[in-house]
Write an enzyme that holds these catalytic residues in place. Structure first.
Site, PDB file in Angstrom:
ATOM      1  N   ALA A   1     -16.942 -69.021  18.296  1.00  0.00           N
ATOM      2  CA  ALA A   1     -16.143 -69.819  18.751  1.00  0.00           C
ATOM      3  C   ALA A   1     -15.931 -70.136  20.192  1.00  0.00           C
ATOM      4  O   ALA A   1     -15.741 -69.022  20.791  1.00  0.00           O
ATOM      5  CB  ALA A   1     -14.699 -70.141  18.072  1.00  0.00           C
TER       6      ALA A   1
ATOM      7  N   ILE B   1     -10.600 -41.806  18.635  1.00  0.00           N
ATOM      8  CA  ILE B   1     -11.921 -41.773  18.094  1.00  0.00           C
ATOM      9  C   ILE B   1     -12.926 -40.531  18.303  1.00  0.00           C
ATOM     10  O   ILE B   1     -13.643 -39.948  17.615  1.00  0.00           O
ATOM     11  CB  ILE B   1     -12.980 -43.034  18.548  1.00  0.00           C
ATOM     12  CG1 ILE B   1     -11.893 -44.414  18.266  1.00  0.00           C
ATOM     13  CG2 ILE B   1     -14.103 -42.952  18.019  1.00  0.00           C
ATOM     14  CD1 ILE B   1     -12.644 -45.657  18.793  1.00  0.00           C
TER      15      ILE B   1
ATOM     16  N   ASP C   1      -5.504 -56.467  18.399  1.00  0.00           N
ATOM     17  CA  ASP C   1      -6.073 -55.858  19.738  1.00  0.00           C
ATOM     18  C   ASP C   1      -6.000 -56.825  21.048  1.00  0.00           C
ATOM     19  O   ASP C   1      -6.073 -56.360  22.132  1.00  0.00           O
ATOM     20  CB  ASP C   1      -7.477 -55.269  19.296  1.00  0.00           C
ATOM     21  CG  ASP C   1      -7.494 -54.201  18.499  1.00  0.00           C
ATOM     22  OD1 ASP C   1      -6.521 -53.735  17.727  1.00  0.00           O
ATOM     23  OD2 ASP C   1      -8.575 -53.557  18.499  1.00  0.00           O
TER      24      ASP C   1
ATOM     25  N   HIS D   1       9.144 -32.089  -6.851  1.00  0.00           N
ATOM     26  CA  HIS D   1       8.454 -30.660  -6.627  1.00  0.00           C
ATOM     27  C   HIS D   1       7.320 -30.401  -7.605  1.00  0.00           C
ATOM     28  O   HIS D   1       7.282 -30.666  -8.728  1.00  0.00           O
ATOM     29  CB  HIS D   1       9.576 -29.678  -6.836  1.00  0.00           C
ATOM     30  CG  HIS D   1       9.086 -28.171  -6.574  1.00  0.00           C
ATOM     31  ND1 HIS D   1       9.074 -27.576  -5.694  1.00  0.00           N
ATOM     32  CD2 HIS D   1       8.594 -27.365  -7.793  1.00  0.00           C
ATOM     33  CE1 HIS D   1       8.340 -26.422  -5.679  1.00  0.00           C
ATOM     34  NE2 HIS D   1       8.185 -26.121  -7.100  1.00  0.00           N
TER      35      HIS D   1
END
Ligand code: FAD
Ligand code: NAD
Length: 467
Positions: free
Chosen positions: A119, A187, A313, A446
Protein backbone atom coordinates in the site's frame (compact mmCIF):
# COMPACT_ATOMS: atom_id res chain seq x y z
CA UNK A 1 -7.69 0.17 -12.45
CA UNK A 2 -9.87 -1.19 -9.62
CA UNK A 3 -11.29 1.18 -6.98
CA UNK A 4 -12.28 0.04 -3.51
CA UNK A 5 -14.05 2.18 -0.95
CA UNK A 6 -13.99 0.55 2.46
CA UNK A 7 -14.99 1.33 6.03
CA UNK A 8 -11.72 -0.05 7.48
CA UNK A 9 -8.40 -0.36 5.67
CA UNK A 10 -5.70 -2.30 7.52
CA UNK A 11 -2.12 -1.97 6.28
CA UNK A 12 -0.04 -5.02 7.19
CA UNK A 13 -1.07 -8.61 7.90
CA UNK A 14 1.15 -9.29 10.93
CA UNK A 15 -0.28 -10.12 14.39
CA UNK A 16 -1.36 -6.48 14.78
CA UNK A 17 -3.02 -6.03 11.39
CA UNK A 18 -4.61 -9.44 10.86
CA UNK A 19 -6.17 -9.43 14.34
CA UNK A 20 -7.51 -5.89 13.78
CA UNK A 21 -9.02 -7.03 10.47
CA UNK A 22 -10.58 -10.23 11.85
CA UNK A 23 -12.15 -8.35 14.76
CA UNK A 24 -13.40 -5.55 12.48
CA UNK A 25 -14.94 -8.17 10.18
CA UNK A 26 -16.56 -9.97 13.14
CA UNK A 27 -18.10 -6.65 14.17
CA UNK A 28 -19.67 -6.28 10.73
CA UNK A 29 -17.39 -3.50 9.48
CA UNK A 30 -16.51 -3.68 5.78
CA UNK A 31 -12.77 -4.36 5.99
CA UNK A 32 -9.88 -4.53 3.52
CA UNK A 33 -6.39 -5.71 4.48
CA UNK A 34 -3.31 -5.05 2.35
CA UNK A 35 -0.24 -7.22 2.83
CA UNK A 36 3.02 -6.80 0.90
CA UNK A 37 4.52 -10.16 1.86
CA UNK A 38 2.89 -13.16 3.53
CA UNK A 39 -0.06 -13.16 5.92
CA UNK A 40 1.23 -13.55 9.47
CA UNK A 41 3.91 -10.86 9.19
CA UNK A 42 7.23 -10.96 10.98
CA UNK A 43 5.86 -13.04 13.85
CA UNK A 44 4.54 -16.02 11.93
CA UNK A 45 6.84 -15.94 8.91
CA UNK A 46 10.28 -14.93 10.24
CA UNK A 47 10.03 -14.18 13.95
CA UNK A 48 8.32 -15.70 16.96
CA UNK A 49 7.20 -19.00 15.47
CA UNK A 50 10.20 -19.88 13.27
CA UNK A 51 12.63 -19.02 16.07
CA UNK A 52 10.75 -21.14 18.61
CA UNK A 53 10.67 -24.04 16.13
CA UNK A 54 14.43 -23.87 15.70
CA UNK A 55 14.95 -23.57 19.47
CA UNK A 56 12.91 -26.78 19.87
CA UNK A 57 15.07 -28.57 17.28
CA UNK A 58 18.18 -27.36 19.12
CA UNK A 59 16.87 -28.59 22.48
CA UNK A 60 16.03 -32.04 21.12
CA UNK A 61 19.40 -32.29 19.42
CA UNK A 62 21.33 -31.12 22.49
CA UNK A 63 19.69 -33.66 24.81
CA UNK A 64 20.47 -36.47 22.35
CA UNK A 65 24.05 -35.24 21.98
CA UNK A 66 24.35 -35.29 25.77
CA UNK A 67 23.02 -38.85 25.87
CA UNK A 68 25.65 -39.86 23.34
CA UNK A 69 28.35 -38.11 25.35
CA UNK A 70 28.14 -40.27 28.47
CA UNK A 71 24.48 -39.58 29.14
CA UNK A 72 22.59 -38.67 32.29
CA UNK A 73 19.56 -39.85 34.23
CA UNK A 74 20.10 -43.33 32.82
CA UNK A 75 19.76 -42.45 29.15
CA UNK A 76 22.65 -43.22 26.82
CA UNK A 77 22.93 -43.28 23.05
CA UNK A 78 25.60 -45.41 21.44
CA UNK A 79 26.18 -42.95 18.56
CA UNK A 80 25.92 -39.17 18.38
CA UNK A 81 22.82 -37.74 16.66
CA UNK A 82 23.11 -36.17 13.21
CA UNK A 83 21.54 -32.82 12.40
CA UNK A 84 20.09 -32.10 8.98
CA UNK A 85 19.50 -28.36 9.26
CA UNK A 86 17.87 -28.14 5.83
CA UNK A 87 15.27 -30.73 6.94
CA UNK A 88 14.74 -28.94 10.26
CA UNK A 89 14.22 -25.64 8.42
CA UNK A 90 11.81 -27.43 6.08
CA UNK A 91 9.81 -28.65 9.11
CA UNK A 92 9.76 -25.07 10.43
CA UNK A 93 8.60 -23.82 7.00
CA UNK A 94 5.74 -26.32 7.10
CA UNK A 95 4.53 -24.82 10.39
CA UNK A 96 4.76 -21.33 8.87
CA UNK A 97 2.75 -22.45 5.83
CA UNK A 98 0.05 -23.95 8.03
CA UNK A 99 -0.21 -20.83 10.20
CA UNK A 100 -0.14 -18.36 7.31
CA UNK A 101 -2.82 -20.41 5.51
CA UNK A 102 -4.80 -20.47 8.75
CA UNK A 103 -4.73 -16.66 8.93
CA UNK A 104 -6.03 -16.49 5.34
CA UNK A 105 -8.89 -18.81 6.34
CA UNK A 106 -9.75 -16.73 9.42
CA UNK A 107 -9.80 -13.53 7.35
CA UNK A 108 -12.11 -15.21 4.80
CA UNK A 109 -14.40 -16.36 7.59
CA UNK A 110 -14.56 -12.77 8.91
CA UNK A 111 -15.36 -11.57 5.34
CA UNK A 112 -12.21 -9.44 5.12
CA UNK A 113 -11.07 -8.59 1.58
CA UNK A 114 -7.31 -9.23 1.23
CA UNK A 115 -5.27 -7.29 -1.34
CA UNK A 116 -1.76 -8.58 -2.05
CA UNK A 117 0.85 -5.89 -2.61
CA UNK A 118 2.38 -2.80 -0.99
CA UNK A 119 0.00 0.00 0.00
CA UNK A 120 1.48 3.36 -1.03
CA UNK A 121 -0.38 6.35 0.37
CA UNK A 122 -0.97 9.62 -1.46
CA UNK A 123 -2.93 11.13 1.45
CA UNK A 124 -4.11 9.94 4.85
CA UNK A 125 -7.13 8.04 3.51
CA UNK A 126 -6.04 6.96 0.01
CA UNK A 127 -3.51 4.39 -1.12
CA UNK A 128 -2.76 2.47 -4.28
CA UNK A 129 -1.52 -1.10 -4.49
CA UNK A 130 0.24 -2.65 -7.50
CA UNK A 131 -1.15 -6.18 -7.55
CA UNK A 132 -0.56 -8.98 -10.03
CA UNK A 133 -3.91 -8.06 -11.60
CA UNK A 134 -3.17 -4.33 -11.90
CA UNK A 135 -3.43 -1.22 -9.77
CA UNK A 136 -5.98 -1.11 -6.96
CA UNK A 137 -6.83 2.27 -5.45
CA UNK A 138 -8.34 2.14 -1.97
CA UNK A 139 -10.06 4.91 -0.05
CA UNK A 140 -11.18 4.35 3.52
CA UNK A 141 -13.05 5.97 6.35
CA UNK A 142 -10.66 4.45 8.91
CA UNK A 143 -7.06 3.45 8.29
CA UNK A 144 -5.20 1.11 10.67
CA UNK A 145 -1.44 1.23 10.16
CA UNK A 146 0.28 -2.01 11.18
CA UNK A 147 3.39 -1.94 8.99
CA UNK A 148 5.62 -3.49 11.68
CA UNK A 149 9.38 -3.29 11.91
CA UNK A 150 12.61 -4.38 10.26
CA UNK A 151 16.08 -5.31 11.54
CA UNK A 152 18.57 -2.53 12.27
CA UNK A 153 21.75 -2.69 10.20
CA UNK A 154 25.22 -1.70 11.45
CA UNK A 155 27.00 0.49 8.84
CA UNK A 156 30.24 -1.49 9.33
CA UNK A 157 28.39 -4.79 8.75
CA UNK A 158 25.74 -4.36 6.05
CA UNK A 159 23.41 -7.36 5.64
CA UNK A 160 24.28 -9.69 2.79
CA UNK A 161 26.62 -12.60 2.13
CA UNK A 162 27.88 -13.95 5.44
CA UNK A 163 26.33 -11.10 7.46
CA UNK A 164 22.86 -12.28 8.44
CA UNK A 165 19.78 -10.78 9.99
CA UNK A 166 17.48 -13.08 11.96
CA UNK A 167 15.52 -13.74 8.73
CA UNK A 168 18.48 -15.41 6.98
CA UNK A 169 19.63 -17.13 10.19
CA UNK A 170 16.23 -18.84 10.40
CA UNK A 171 16.56 -20.13 6.84
CA UNK A 172 20.15 -21.47 6.87
CA UNK A 173 20.54 -24.81 5.14
CA UNK A 174 23.85 -25.67 6.76
CA UNK A 175 25.10 -25.15 10.27
CA UNK A 176 27.83 -22.49 10.44
CA UNK A 177 30.90 -23.89 12.18
CA UNK A 178 31.76 -20.52 13.77
CA UNK A 179 28.94 -18.04 14.38
CA UNK A 180 29.51 -14.58 15.82
CA UNK A 181 26.40 -12.84 17.16
CA UNK A 182 26.46 -9.04 17.44
CA UNK A 183 23.95 -7.87 20.08
CA UNK A 184 23.14 -9.85 23.25
CA UNK A 185 19.43 -8.99 23.30
CA UNK A 186 16.38 -11.17 22.72
CA UNK A 187 17.17 -12.45 19.24
CA UNK A 188 20.94 -12.69 19.65
CA UNK A 189 20.73 -14.84 22.76
CA UNK A 190 17.71 -16.93 21.71
CA UNK A 191 19.24 -17.82 18.34
CA UNK A 192 22.87 -17.78 19.54
CA UNK A 193 22.02 -20.33 22.25
CA UNK A 194 20.08 -22.48 19.76
CA UNK A 195 23.01 -22.55 17.30
CA UNK A 196 25.35 -23.44 20.17
CA UNK A 197 23.09 -26.35 21.12
CA UNK A 198 23.08 -27.51 17.51
CA UNK A 199 26.89 -27.55 17.54
CA UNK A 200 28.15 -24.20 16.22
CA UNK A 201 30.96 -22.43 18.05
CA UNK A 202 29.26 -19.22 19.17
CA UNK A 203 30.76 -15.90 20.27
CA UNK A 204 28.62 -12.94 21.33
CA UNK A 205 29.63 -9.29 20.99
CA UNK A 206 27.59 -6.78 23.02
CA UNK A 207 28.03 -2.99 23.10
CA UNK A 208 26.79 -2.59 26.68
CA UNK A 209 28.28 -3.88 29.92
CA UNK A 210 25.70 -6.69 30.32
CA UNK A 211 23.66 -9.23 28.41
CA UNK A 212 19.88 -8.80 28.00
CA UNK A 213 19.88 -5.21 29.28
CA UNK A 214 16.09 -5.15 29.71
CA UNK A 215 16.25 -7.59 32.65
CA UNK A 216 18.05 -7.13 36.00
CA UNK A 217 21.20 -8.99 37.05
CA UNK A 218 19.37 -11.57 39.17
CA UNK A 219 17.29 -12.66 36.18
CA UNK A 220 20.17 -12.82 33.73
CA UNK A 221 22.65 -14.58 36.06
CA UNK A 222 21.36 -18.13 35.28
CA UNK A 223 21.55 -17.37 31.53
CA UNK A 224 25.07 -16.04 31.99
CA UNK A 225 26.01 -19.26 33.83
CA UNK A 226 24.59 -21.43 31.04
CA UNK A 227 26.48 -19.47 28.38
CA UNK A 228 29.72 -19.98 30.30
CA UNK A 229 29.06 -23.71 30.81
CA UNK A 230 28.14 -24.13 27.15
CA UNK A 231 31.37 -22.45 26.05
CA UNK A 232 29.76 -19.36 24.51
CA UNK A 233 32.31 -16.55 24.72
CA UNK A 234 30.71 -13.16 25.49
CA UNK A 235 32.54 -9.87 24.82
CA UNK A 236 30.89 -6.98 26.68
CA UNK A 237 31.55 -3.26 26.07
CA UNK A 238 32.60 -4.31 22.57
CA UNK A 239 31.99 -2.80 19.13
CA UNK A 240 32.07 -4.71 15.88
CA UNK A 241 34.31 -2.85 13.41
CA UNK A 242 33.89 -5.01 10.30
CA UNK A 243 34.66 -8.33 8.63
CA UNK A 244 38.19 -9.06 7.41
CA UNK A 245 39.58 -11.76 5.14
CA UNK A 246 38.19 -14.08 2.48
CA UNK A 247 35.38 -16.63 2.80
CA UNK A 248 36.64 -19.60 4.84
CA UNK A 249 39.22 -17.39 6.58
CA UNK A 250 37.00 -14.57 7.79
CA UNK A 251 37.27 -12.76 11.10
CA UNK A 252 35.14 -10.14 12.76
CA UNK A 253 37.25 -7.29 14.06
CA UNK A 254 35.97 -6.17 17.44
CA UNK A 255 37.07 -3.24 19.57
CA UNK A 256 37.06 -4.15 23.28
CA UNK A 257 38.35 -2.45 26.45
CA UNK A 258 41.49 -4.61 26.08
CA UNK A 259 42.14 -3.58 22.48
CA UNK A 260 41.14 -5.01 19.14
CA UNK A 261 40.38 -8.72 18.82
CA UNK A 262 39.79 -10.80 15.68
CA UNK A 263 37.08 -13.42 16.07
CA UNK A 264 37.07 -16.12 13.38
CA UNK A 265 33.60 -16.22 11.82
CA UNK A 266 31.90 -18.23 9.09
CA UNK A 267 28.68 -16.26 9.61
CA UNK A 268 27.91 -13.09 11.55
CA UNK A 269 24.38 -12.65 12.91
CA UNK A 270 23.56 -8.98 13.56
CA UNK A 271 20.77 -8.54 16.13
CA UNK A 272 21.10 -5.01 17.45
CA UNK A 273 17.39 -4.18 17.55
CA UNK A 274 14.51 -3.51 15.17
CA UNK A 275 13.16 -0.22 13.88
CA UNK A 276 9.63 0.70 12.83
CA UNK A 277 8.94 0.45 9.09
CA UNK A 278 8.11 4.11 8.41
CA UNK A 279 9.54 4.80 4.96
CA UNK A 280 8.87 3.73 1.38
CA UNK A 281 5.06 3.66 1.56
CA UNK A 282 3.97 7.28 1.77
CA UNK A 283 3.63 7.67 5.54
CA UNK A 284 5.01 11.18 5.12
CA UNK A 285 1.93 12.14 3.05
CA UNK A 286 -0.42 11.23 5.91
CA UNK A 287 0.56 14.13 8.21
CA UNK A 288 0.73 12.00 11.35
CA UNK A 289 2.91 13.15 14.26
CA UNK A 290 5.92 11.02 15.15
CA UNK A 291 7.38 10.10 18.56
CA UNK A 292 11.08 9.63 17.74
CA UNK A 293 11.28 6.89 15.11
CA UNK A 294 7.75 5.63 15.91
CA UNK A 295 4.27 6.80 14.87
CA UNK A 296 2.84 8.74 17.79
CA UNK A 297 -0.40 7.36 19.28
CA UNK A 298 -2.49 7.90 22.40
CA UNK A 299 -3.78 5.17 24.73
CA UNK A 300 -6.43 4.27 22.13
CA UNK A 301 -3.86 4.00 19.30
CA UNK A 302 -5.22 7.15 17.59
CA UNK A 303 -2.63 9.07 15.58
CA UNK A 304 -2.75 12.86 15.24
CA UNK A 305 -4.77 12.43 11.98
CA UNK A 306 -8.50 11.81 12.49
CA UNK A 307 -9.53 8.30 11.47
CA UNK A 308 -5.94 7.05 11.21
CA UNK A 309 -4.86 4.54 13.85
CA UNK A 310 -1.50 2.83 14.35
CA UNK A 311 -0.60 -0.34 16.25
CA UNK A 312 2.15 -2.86 16.95
CA UNK A 313 5.87 -2.42 16.32
CA UNK A 314 5.15 0.77 14.37
CA UNK A 315 4.15 2.61 17.56
CA UNK A 316 6.93 1.63 19.97
CA UNK A 317 8.10 -0.67 22.71
CA UNK A 318 7.52 -3.32 23.68
CA UNK A 319 7.81 -4.67 20.14
CA UNK A 320 5.97 -7.89 20.90
CA UNK A 321 3.37 -9.82 18.94
CA UNK A 322 0.77 -10.08 21.72
CA UNK A 323 0.92 -6.31 22.28
CA UNK A 324 0.32 -5.75 18.55
CA UNK A 325 -2.65 -8.14 18.55
CA UNK A 326 -4.20 -6.63 21.68
CA UNK A 327 -3.93 -3.15 20.16
CA UNK A 328 -5.42 -4.41 16.89
CA UNK A 329 -8.41 -5.95 18.65
CA UNK A 330 -8.94 -2.74 20.64
CA UNK A 331 -8.80 -0.46 17.58
CA UNK A 332 -11.38 -2.56 15.70
CA UNK A 333 -13.71 -2.30 18.69
CA UNK A 334 -13.17 1.46 18.99
CA UNK A 335 -14.03 1.90 15.31
CA UNK A 336 -17.20 -0.11 15.96
CA UNK A 337 -18.08 2.34 18.74
CA UNK A 338 -17.05 0.35 21.81
CA UNK A 339 -15.36 2.00 24.81
CA UNK A 340 -11.77 0.77 25.19
CA UNK A 341 -8.37 1.94 26.47
CA UNK A 342 -5.02 0.23 26.30
CA UNK A 343 -3.61 -0.08 29.81
CA UNK A 344 -2.77 -3.75 29.98
CA UNK A 345 0.35 -5.32 31.49
CA UNK A 346 2.41 -6.93 28.70
CA UNK A 347 4.30 -10.11 29.58
CA UNK A 348 7.80 -10.48 28.20
CA UNK A 349 9.46 -13.87 27.78
CA UNK A 350 12.96 -14.58 26.57
CA UNK A 351 13.47 -18.12 25.28
CA UNK A 352 17.06 -18.43 26.39
CA UNK A 353 18.55 -21.27 28.45
CA UNK A 354 16.95 -21.00 30.92
CA UNK A 355 13.87 -18.96 30.01
CA UNK A 356 13.14 -15.56 31.57
CA UNK A 357 9.67 -14.11 32.21
CA UNK A 358 8.83 -10.63 33.42
CA UNK A 359 5.44 -9.00 33.95
CA UNK A 360 4.94 -5.57 35.47
CA UNK A 361 7.71 -3.91 37.44
CA UNK A 362 11.04 -5.32 38.54
CA UNK A 363 12.03 -4.19 42.09
CA UNK A 364 14.46 -1.49 40.87
CA UNK A 365 11.81 -0.11 38.47
CA UNK A 366 9.24 0.14 41.27
CA UNK A 367 11.77 1.89 43.49
CA UNK A 368 12.63 4.32 40.69
CA UNK A 369 8.94 5.26 40.59
CA UNK A 370 9.12 6.02 44.31
CA UNK A 371 6.87 3.05 45.12
CA UNK A 372 7.59 1.31 48.42
CA UNK A 373 7.74 -2.40 47.54
CA UNK A 374 8.45 -5.74 49.18
CA UNK A 375 9.88 -8.52 47.06
CA UNK A 376 10.89 -12.11 47.61
CA UNK A 377 12.09 -15.07 45.62
CA UNK A 378 11.52 -18.81 45.81
CA UNK A 379 14.23 -20.93 44.18
CA UNK A 380 13.38 -23.81 41.86
CA UNK A 381 16.11 -25.79 43.66
CA UNK A 382 13.52 -26.20 46.46
CA UNK A 383 10.65 -27.18 44.12
CA UNK A 384 10.06 -30.90 43.61
CA UNK A 385 8.61 -30.62 40.10
CA UNK A 386 11.58 -28.54 38.96
CA UNK A 387 13.89 -31.30 40.21
CA UNK A 388 11.97 -33.97 38.30
CA UNK A 389 12.32 -31.84 35.18
CA UNK A 390 16.04 -31.23 35.86
CA UNK A 391 15.07 -27.56 36.03
CA UNK A 392 16.29 -26.69 39.52
CA UNK A 393 20.01 -26.59 38.95
CA UNK A 394 20.76 -23.39 37.12
CA UNK A 395 19.79 -20.96 39.89
CA UNK A 396 16.23 -20.34 38.65
CA UNK A 397 13.56 -18.74 40.82
CA UNK A 398 10.19 -16.96 40.96
CA UNK A 399 10.10 -13.41 42.32
CA UNK A 400 7.03 -11.53 43.52
CA UNK A 401 7.06 -7.73 43.81
CA UNK A 402 4.24 -6.13 45.81
CA UNK A 403 3.43 -2.71 47.21
CA UNK A 404 4.59 -2.54 50.81
CA UNK A 405 1.46 -0.66 51.97
CA UNK A 406 -1.40 -2.77 50.56
CA UNK A 407 0.44 -5.89 49.23
CA UNK A 408 -0.95 -5.40 45.73
CA UNK A 409 1.24 -7.21 43.19
CA UNK A 410 3.05 -4.85 40.81
CA UNK A 411 5.46 -7.32 39.21
CA UNK A 412 6.24 -11.02 38.89
CA UNK A 413 9.37 -12.47 37.34
CA UNK A 414 10.84 -15.92 36.91
CA UNK A 415 13.89 -17.53 35.41
CA UNK A 416 14.11 -21.26 34.84
CA UNK A 417 13.37 -24.07 32.43
CA UNK A 418 9.78 -24.04 31.11
CA UNK A 419 8.83 -20.78 32.92
CA UNK A 420 7.44 -19.27 29.69
CA UNK A 421 4.31 -21.31 30.41
CA UNK A 422 3.88 -19.50 33.76
CA UNK A 423 3.77 -16.07 32.10
CA UNK A 424 0.01 -16.05 31.49
CA UNK A 425 -0.70 -16.95 35.10
CA UNK A 426 1.52 -14.01 36.14
CA UNK A 427 -0.16 -11.49 33.89
CA UNK A 428 -3.61 -12.65 34.98
CA UNK A 429 -2.68 -12.15 38.65
CA UNK A 430 -1.62 -8.59 37.87
CA UNK A 431 -4.64 -7.78 35.69
CA UNK A 432 -7.17 -8.87 38.32
CA UNK A 433 -5.37 -6.78 40.95
CA UNK A 434 -4.25 -9.67 43.15
CA UNK A 435 -2.64 -9.02 46.50
CA UNK A 436 -0.03 -11.33 48.03
CA UNK A 437 -2.69 -12.86 50.30
CA UNK A 438 -4.78 -13.89 47.23
CA UNK A 439 -1.89 -15.96 45.91
CA UNK A 440 -0.95 -17.24 49.36
CA UNK A 441 -4.57 -18.35 49.91
CA UNK A 442 -4.83 -20.28 46.61
CA UNK A 443 -4.25 -24.05 46.51
CA UNK A 444 -1.68 -24.81 43.79
CA UNK A 445 -1.40 -28.20 42.11
CA UNK A 446 1.37 -30.52 43.33
CA UNK A 447 3.86 -31.20 41.89
CA UNK A 448 4.11 -28.14 39.66
CA UNK A 449 6.49 -25.30 38.90
CA UNK A 450 3.60 -23.00 39.84
CA UNK A 451 4.02 -24.01 43.49
CA UNK A 452 7.09 -21.76 43.46
CA UNK A 453 4.73 -18.83 42.78
CA UNK A 454 2.69 -19.72 45.86
CA UNK A 455 5.83 -20.11 47.95
CA UNK A 456 7.34 -16.84 46.70
CA UNK A 457 4.26 -14.95 47.88
CA UNK A 458 4.37 -16.76 51.23
CA UNK A 459 8.01 -15.80 51.47
CA UNK A 460 7.28 -12.09 50.97
CA UNK A 461 4.66 -12.44 53.72
CA UNK A 462 7.33 -14.02 55.93
CA UNK A 463 6.07 -17.61 56.19
CA UNK A 464 7.35 -19.71 53.27
CA UNK A 465 6.92 -23.41 54.03
CA UNK A 466 9.53 -25.18 51.91
CA UNK A 467 12.59 -23.02 52.50
P1 FAD B 1 4.77 -7.26 11.64
O1 FAD B 1 4.60 -8.60 12.19
O2 FAD B 1 6.14 -6.80 11.31
O3 FAD B 1 3.85 -7.19 10.36
C1 FAD B 1 3.83 -6.08 9.52
C2 FAD B 1 3.38 -6.53 8.16
O4 FAD B 1 3.09 -5.37 7.40
C3 FAD B 1 4.43 -7.29 7.37
O5 FAD B 1 3.89 -8.54 6.98
C4 FAD B 1 4.73 -6.41 6.16
O6 FAD B 1 4.96 -7.16 4.98
C5 FAD B 1 3.47 -5.59 6.05
N1 FAD B 1 3.64 -4.27 5.46
C6 FAD B 1 4.50 -3.29 5.83
N2 FAD B 1 4.30 -2.19 5.08
C7 FAD B 1 3.29 -2.48 4.23
C8 FAD B 1 2.65 -1.73 3.21
N3 FAD B 1 2.97 -0.48 2.95
N4 FAD B 1 1.69 -2.35 2.51
C9 FAD B 1 1.32 -3.63 2.78
N5 FAD B 1 1.89 -4.36 3.74
C10 FAD B 1 2.87 -3.80 4.46
N6 FAD B 1 7.49 -11.22 19.66
C11 FAD B 1 6.90 -11.93 20.66
O7 FAD B 1 5.92 -11.42 21.23
N7 FAD B 1 7.35 -13.15 21.02
C12 FAD B 1 8.42 -13.73 20.43
O8 FAD B 1 8.81 -14.85 20.81
C13 FAD B 1 9.06 -13.02 19.38
N8 FAD B 1 10.11 -13.57 18.73
C14 FAD B 1 10.66 -12.89 17.68
C15 FAD B 1 11.73 -13.48 17.02
C16 FAD B 1 12.32 -12.83 15.95
C17 FAD B 1 13.48 -13.49 15.23
C18 FAD B 1 11.81 -11.57 15.53
C19 FAD B 1 12.42 -10.88 14.34
C20 FAD B 1 10.76 -10.98 16.18
C21 FAD B 1 10.17 -11.63 17.27
N9 FAD B 1 9.12 -11.06 17.98
C22 FAD B 1 8.55 -11.75 19.01
C23 FAD B 1 8.57 -9.74 17.64
C24 FAD B 1 7.28 -9.88 16.82
O9 FAD B 1 7.55 -10.61 15.63
C25 FAD B 1 6.74 -8.49 16.47
O10 FAD B 1 6.58 -7.75 17.66
C26 FAD B 1 5.40 -8.58 15.75
O11 FAD B 1 5.49 -9.35 14.57
C27 FAD B 1 4.87 -7.18 15.43
O12 FAD B 1 3.65 -7.29 14.78
P2 FAD B 1 3.14 -6.14 13.80
O13 FAD B 1 1.81 -6.61 13.33
O14 FAD B 1 3.25 -4.83 14.44
O15 FAD B 1 4.16 -6.12 12.59
P1 NAD C 1 17.18 -6.12 21.46
O1 NAD C 1 16.84 -4.70 21.66
O2 NAD C 1 16.51 -7.16 22.29
O3 NAD C 1 18.75 -6.32 21.72
C1 NAD C 1 19.71 -5.61 20.99
C2 NAD C 1 21.04 -5.74 21.72
O4 NAD C 1 22.05 -5.26 20.86
C3 NAD C 1 21.09 -4.93 23.01
O5 NAD C 1 21.65 -5.70 24.02
C4 NAD C 1 21.99 -3.76 22.62
O6 NAD C 1 22.72 -3.23 23.72
C5 NAD C 1 22.90 -4.40 21.60
N1 NAD C 1 23.52 -3.49 20.64
C6 NAD C 1 22.98 -2.40 20.05
N2 NAD C 1 23.86 -1.86 19.16
C7 NAD C 1 24.95 -2.65 19.18
C8 NAD C 1 26.18 -2.65 18.47
N3 NAD C 1 26.44 -1.74 17.54
N4 NAD C 1 27.09 -3.61 18.74
C9 NAD C 1 26.82 -4.57 19.67
N5 NAD C 1 25.67 -4.63 20.37
C10 NAD C 1 24.75 -3.69 20.12
O7 NAD C 1 17.00 -6.39 19.90
P2 NAD C 1 16.88 -7.73 19.06
O8 NAD C 1 17.50 -8.88 19.77
O9 NAD C 1 17.34 -7.39 17.70
O10 NAD C 1 15.32 -7.97 19.02
C11 NAD C 1 14.45 -6.97 18.48
C12 NAD C 1 13.10 -7.00 19.13
O11 NAD C 1 12.39 -8.16 18.70
C13 NAD C 1 13.14 -7.13 20.63
O12 NAD C 1 13.31 -5.89 21.27
C14 NAD C 1 11.80 -7.70 20.93
O13 NAD C 1 10.87 -6.65 20.97
C15 NAD C 1 11.53 -8.59 19.73
N6 NAD C 1 11.81 -10.01 20.08
C16 NAD C 1 11.12 -10.60 21.08
C17 NAD C 1 11.35 -11.92 21.42
C18 NAD C 1 10.57 -12.55 22.52
O14 NAD C 1 9.56 -11.99 22.90
N7 NAD C 1 10.98 -13.71 23.03
C19 NAD C 1 12.30 -12.66 20.74
C20 NAD C 1 13.00 -12.04 19.72
C21 NAD C 1 12.73 -10.72 19.40
Amino acid sequence: MTRINTKVLVVGGGPGGYVAAIRAGQLGLETTLVEAGRLGGTCLVKGCIPSKALIHVADRFASMAEAADGGRIGIRLSAPPALDLAEAVGWKDGIVDRLSGGVAGLLRKAKVRVVEGTAVFSDAKTCSVETKDGTVTITAENVVLAAGSEPVEIPALPFGGDVLSSTEALALQELPRRLVVVGAGYIGLELGSAFRKMGSEVTVVEARDRILPIYDDALTAPVQRWLEKAGVRVHLNASAMGLEGEAGDRALVVRTADGEVRIPADKVLVTVGRRPRVSGWGLETMAVDMAGPFVKVDDQCRTSMKGVWAIGDLVGEPMLAHKASAQGEMVAELIAGHRRHFTQAIPSVCFTEPEIVSVGLMPHEAEKLGMGVKSGIFPFSANGRAMTLEAGENGGFVRMVARADNHRLVGIQAVGAHVSELSNQFVHMLEVGSVLEDVAGTVFFHPSLGEAVHEASLRVLGHALHI
